[in-house]
Design an enzyme around this catalytic site. Sequence first.
Site, PDB file in Angstrom:
ATOM      1  N   ASN A   1       0.833  -1.195   0.000  1.00 29.92           N
ATOM      2  CA  ASN A   1       0.000   0.000   0.000  1.00 29.92           C
ATOM      3  C   ASN A   1       0.878   1.259   0.000  1.00 29.92           C
ATOM      4  O   ASN A   1       0.438   2.336   0.340  1.00 29.92           O
ATOM      5  CB  ASN A   1      -0.920  -0.026   1.222  1.00 29.92           C
ATOM      6  CG  ASN A   1      -1.934   1.088   1.183  1.00 29.92           C
ATOM      7  OD1 ASN A   1      -2.256   1.618   0.120  1.00 29.92           O
ATOM      8  ND2 ASN A   1      -2.420   1.480   2.343  1.00 29.92           N
TER       9      ASN A   1
ATOM     10  N   GLY B   1     -16.755  11.034  -1.736  1.00 31.40           N
ATOM     11  CA  GLY B   1     -17.186  10.786  -0.358  1.00 31.40           C
ATOM     12  C   GLY B   1     -16.712  11.819   0.633  1.00 31.40           C
ATOM     13  O   GLY B   1     -17.502  12.515   1.234  1.00 31.40           O
ATOM     14  N   SER B   2     -15.400  11.957   0.787  1.00 30.19           N
ATOM     15  CA  SER B   2     -14.925  12.803   1.881  1.00 30.19           C
ATOM     16  C   SER B   2     -14.796  14.260   1.443  1.00 30.19           C
ATOM     17  O   SER B   2     -14.523  14.561   0.283  1.00 30.19           O
ATOM     18  CB  SER B   2     -13.577  12.299   2.390  1.00 30.19           C
ATOM     19  OG  SER B   2     -12.662  12.201   1.335  1.00 30.19           O
TER      20      SER B   2
ATOM     21  N   GLU C   1      -4.753  -3.673  -5.899  1.00 30.03           N
ATOM     22  CA  GLU C   1      -3.541  -3.880  -5.111  1.00 30.03           C
ATOM     23  C   GLU C   1      -3.476  -5.290  -4.520  1.00 30.03           C
ATOM     24  O   GLU C   1      -2.407  -5.844  -4.300  1.00 30.03           O
ATOM     25  CB  GLU C   1      -3.575  -2.814  -4.023  1.00 30.03           C
ATOM     26  CG  GLU C   1      -2.624  -2.902  -2.915  1.00 30.03           C
ATOM     27  CD  GLU C   1      -3.109  -1.946  -1.804  1.00 30.03           C
ATOM     28  OE1 GLU C   1      -3.658  -0.871  -2.115  1.00 30.03           O
ATOM     29  OE2 GLU C   1      -2.950  -2.299  -0.636  1.00 30.03           O
TER      30      GLU C   1
ATOM     31  N   HIS D   1      -5.067  14.744  -5.718  1.00 30.48           N
ATOM     32  CA  HIS D   1      -3.834  14.603  -4.944  1.00 30.48           C
ATOM     33  C   HIS D   1      -2.927  15.821  -5.088  1.00 30.48           C
ATOM     34  O   HIS D   1      -1.906  15.919  -4.433  1.00 30.48           O
ATOM     35  CB  HIS D   1      -3.075  13.343  -5.377  1.00 30.48           C
ATOM     36  CG  HIS D   1      -3.919  12.126  -5.228  1.00 30.48           C
ATOM     37  ND1 HIS D   1      -4.654  11.614  -6.272  1.00 30.48           N
ATOM     38  CD2 HIS D   1      -4.190  11.357  -4.163  1.00 30.48           C
ATOM     39  CE1 HIS D   1      -5.331  10.573  -5.840  1.00 30.48           C
ATOM     40  NE2 HIS D   1      -5.069  10.397  -4.570  1.00 30.48           N
TER      41      HIS D   1
HETATM   42  C1  MET Z   1      -8.962   5.994  -1.192  1.00 30.81           C
HETATM   43  S1  MET Z   1     -10.551   5.977  -1.759  1.00 30.81           S
HETATM   44  C2  MET Z   1     -11.398   7.057  -0.710  1.00 30.81           C
HETATM   45  C3  MET Z   1     -12.862   6.893  -0.741  1.00 30.81           C
HETATM   46  C4  MET Z   1     -13.601   7.596   0.345  1.00 30.81           C
HETATM   47  N1  MET Z   1     -15.017   7.433   0.198  1.00 30.81           N
HETATM   48  C5  MET Z   1     -13.229   9.061   0.343  1.00 30.81           C
HETATM   49  O1  MET Z   1     -13.873   9.794  -0.336  1.00 30.81           O
HETATM   50  O2  MET Z   1     -12.309   9.482   0.987  1.00 30.81           O
END
Ligand code: MET
Length: 758
Positions: free
Chosen positions: A117, A434-435, A607, A696
């Site tokens: 990872n 999501g976040s 992965e 990122h």
């Molecule tokens: C590494 S994938 C992350 C998905 C998660 N639902 C987010 O939005 O952070």
Amino acid sequence: MSISHIIGMPRIGENREIKFAIESFWNKKYNENDLKYIFNKICLKNWNLQSYYNISYITVGDFCLYDHVLNMLTILGAIPTRFNFNTKNINYKKYFQMARGNKNNKPMEMTKWFNTNYHYLVPEWTKNIKFKNGKYNWLLNNIRKAKSIYKNIKVTIIGPLTLLYLGKKKGNLKNKLFLLKKIINGYKILLLKIKKEGINIIQIEEPILTLKLKKEWLIAFKKVYKEFKKININILLVTYFEELKNYNLIKKLPIYGIHIDIINNNFKNIGKFLNIWSNKKIISIGIINGRNIWKTNIIKKILKLKKLSIKYKNNLWISSSCSFLHIPLNLKNEFLIDNEIKKWLSFAKQKIKEIKYISDFLKNNIKLSNKYIYKNLISINNKKKSFKNKNKLVEKEFKIIKKKKYNRFSSFKNRKKKQFKKYNLPIFPTTLIGSFPQTKEIRNLRFLFKNKKINYLNYLNKIRNEIKLNINLQEKLNLDVLVHGEPERNDMVEYFGEQLWGFEFTSNGWVQSYGTRCVKPPIIYGDIYRPNSITKNISKFSQSLTLKPVKGMLTGPITMIKWSFTRNDQKIKYTAIQMSIALKKEVYDLKKNGIKIIQIDEPAFKEGLPIKKRERKKYLKIAVKCFKISCGNIEDEIQIHTHMCYSKFNNILKYISKMNADVITIETSRSNMNILNNFKKFKYSNDIGPGIYDIHSPKIPNIIDIVKLIKKTYKVINYKKIWINPDCGLKTRNWKETIESLKNMVIACKIIRKNLLK
Ligand code: MET
Ligand SMILES: [Zn+2]
């Protein structure tokens, strides 16, 4: 007699000092010298630890500030040409720009380091790349410092062929091996410089030697090491993560020794290699697992090594299977772990001690009756006898689940019709992964609650407020399918693990994921069981705030397992199915409570793919089965999303399609949508949300660029299948970047809709 060494150490420091130092540098609170100071401090600590346990050779060169691949490129002068940097003048500022992008350049691509990872930055091989005028001093100064303190030092670098192999061809370079001559010369310059520092052992890491290599690569190996022989420095060739292959090639290479990861090989197989490996050469056995956190059964390992020790004597080296980069540093920093479980564990520092004792025993310095070895045996036996890891309820569920098929009730086409009508979705529906940004305030709020400084109601209110703001913002931005923003989650695996039985958590067990990003993988020690609903209340609340659908947000079974340290007493397959059953119950709960769209994140899906080709099919079948157990047999109206990031799907699309998620959101922007071609070739039938900007990087994507990218998507894929979203969650970004980026995303999407509908 035997020599002890390790392959490499964790780089983040005992309290993630490196992360905070680098972030301070980015915020201009630290200058280059401040960073250097922390850099040296951590190196010293790591070296001291090895010296304290009498490790024969101290490893130098394993440390870096962001990524060891980027470091190697910088040291060699082989950084991507598109940055237009003078290779001699790279400083930390420029170094980080390559990793994170700057005004004119996208960041380097990032991808997973073999099956771990950890993410490395992908070298960019252009025809005109040079391996010259590198920042040799980055390594040489480090060596000098170590040399001034310790007598026996071994320097580690990534091998030229692994570096070449892991890079990406750019421009009109047809074959990476066209660069072979240049890279050999570049490395020779470096090796000479290292030798001049008085180093006579160099560890060259060539993990690709465990892959099935084409003939041209095998020939290249011969060429490279024949050339290196001319430098006259002792080369320990290091392999890890998988079974050693290419025996005959390795046997013929003019090297001093070879390191084998014995955890991923077994002694029987390796026996064949040892038959042909002369006892005049070094054999380094990686017998301590560098990938997990379980205590080593010392006596068992000693018994396995005894025969080898007779054959190889001083030439037998004892080591870790791979670098300790993949595990936390020190178990002593853990105060909250269950006391019984803590006795089963061993982190990097404790594993160095294990190496010491094994090697001491082989040197006849200690006997089997030694107190440390005796205590080790007791904990190994106690774990075997313990009741902690078994759960009768799980056994029962497991039996029921095994026989069923878990398919959706009708075809995707039917489902889609029903879903789009019901949720009134436009073409190119917009959504998020999501976040939302994890601000200091949010982190602090969770911290206060965890440490009982504020009560539950107070905490809940604040989290709900945050969710309200998130929903309002998305309505204002005019997004179509909303998310609640995950403010209650520290980490997508930890959050679920904490509410399941069978998981244990560290308070400081950080592991580097990429750059300054660290994760704290949970430890799965027992049968997984969901005692109560996990996300129901928060999802229900979030949905009550809006008429638009809000996605229920779950972490998928494979990701839960892959991003945890798993049991060493049960097949991973069983653990994964246990996890899927727990998620299945969660999905039902959400459905019962009015949640219509559920996303099951599986960023670790790819992965998990074994390096060994012959094991891949089995893995993929189980991974698909797990996904289907979690959400397969559910009504047509419920729309299931999945999300995967950083994935090149080339060979596994067949299985991704078998998962039969209604929508898959993926990472595509860094590779300029090229990944989509595979979806086209494969005729992937369900909906796709190709991430249209890279979260990122702090760069805000502009409208024109997004429009261009979206246009690229529907040149390849039927526009009716396309969703618009960023390529991952926004938790690492700040609010300003987030809002501006999302505004641009929605505007771009509207331009496209208008254009297309005209
Ligand atoms: C590494 S994938 C992350 C998905 C998660 N639902 C987010 O939005 O952070
Ligand atoms: Zn993601």
